[in-house]
Design an enzyme around this catalytic site. Structure first.
Site, PDB file in Angstrom:
ATOM      1  N   ARG A 149      31.994  39.687  41.171  1.00  0.00           N
ATOM      2  CA  ARG A 149      32.229  38.355  40.606  1.00  0.00           C
ATOM      3  C   ARG A 149      33.461  37.665  41.162  1.00  0.00           C
ATOM      4  O   ARG A 149      33.377  36.503  41.603  1.00  0.00           O
ATOM      5  CB  ARG A 149      32.339  38.464  39.071  1.00  0.00           C
ATOM      6  CG  ARG A 149      31.038  38.843  38.402  1.00  0.00           C
ATOM      7  CD  ARG A 149      31.241  39.288  36.967  1.00  0.00           C
ATOM      8  NE  ARG A 149      31.981  40.550  36.886  1.00  0.00           N
ATOM      9  CZ  ARG A 149      32.372  41.148  35.772  1.00  0.00           C
ATOM     10  NH1 ARG A 149      32.106  40.577  34.606  1.00  0.00           N
ATOM     11  NH2 ARG A 149      33.013  42.288  35.805  1.00  0.00           N
ATOM     12  N   ASN A 177      36.450  43.829  41.535  1.00  0.00           N
ATOM     13  CA  ASN A 177      36.833  42.926  42.637  1.00  0.00           C
ATOM     14  C   ASN A 177      35.902  43.091  43.850  1.00  0.00           C
ATOM     15  O   ASN A 177      36.337  43.008  44.998  1.00  0.00           O
ATOM     16  CB  ASN A 177      38.310  43.129  43.051  1.00  0.00           C
ATOM     17  CG  ASN A 177      38.861  42.061  43.988  1.00  0.00           C
ATOM     18  OD1 ASN A 177      39.758  42.331  44.783  1.00  0.00           O
ATOM     19  ND2 ASN A 177      38.338  40.855  43.941  1.00  0.00           N
TER      20      ASN A 177
END
Ligand code: 4NP
Length: 152
Positions: A14, A11
């Protein structure tokens, strides 16, 4: 309100980009967008500087996002959960409690005429990796946002 969650491993690379791109395409009146990581390695951290840079280059500010871990309750709370790769898919699907929750989980690149199935993890790669990821996510979010709007 339709709630959409973007999920990757950390997290920080992407899914923060996917969150920012999707948010730019959908009205905040009708859609809530968030992101999470299947690992908590980077919990509380801002996105990777390379993701912030490629977003900024494309007119998006994702610098205020904070990494948080995926939790089983996300499968109840969100309507659609887009994962970046098959490892993310397995890690999320492990937590489903019923068929309704299973149906919510989708590979983000699974849409008609998509050029590939998985968004590659750019964390250990060079800078071009982030431009490639951005392009893949921009196309996928264009498709999915139009689809979500048409389903409203
Ligand atoms: P992301 O990339 O899943 O796109 O946020 C990664 C970030 C960190 C790590 C792996 C992937 N890591 O191993 O720390």
């Amino acid at each position: 309100m339709t709630k959409i969650l973007m999920v990757c491993l950390g997290n920080i690379c992407r899914s923060p980009l996917a969150e920012g791109i999707m948010r730019s395409k959908l009205s905040s009146t009708h859609f809530f967008i968030d992101s999470a990581g299947t690992s908590g390695f980077h919990s509380g951290n801002a996105p990777d500087p390379r993701s912030i840079e490629v977003a900024q280059k494309n007119g998006l500010d994702i610098s205020q996002q904070k990494s948080r871990p995926f939790r089983a309750y996300d499968l109840e709370e969100f309507d659609v959960i887009f994962v970046m790769d098959k490892a993310n898919y397995r890690d999320v699907i492990r937590h489903v409690q019923n068929e309704d929750e299973r149906q919510k989980v989708k590979l983000i690149l699974n849409y008609p005429n998509s050029e590939t199935e998985e968004v590659p993890d750019p964390y250990y790669g060079g800078k071009n990796g982030f431009d490639h990821v951005y392009n893949l996510l921009e196309k996928a979010c264009t498709f999915h946002s139009n689809q979500l709007i048409s389903e409203q």
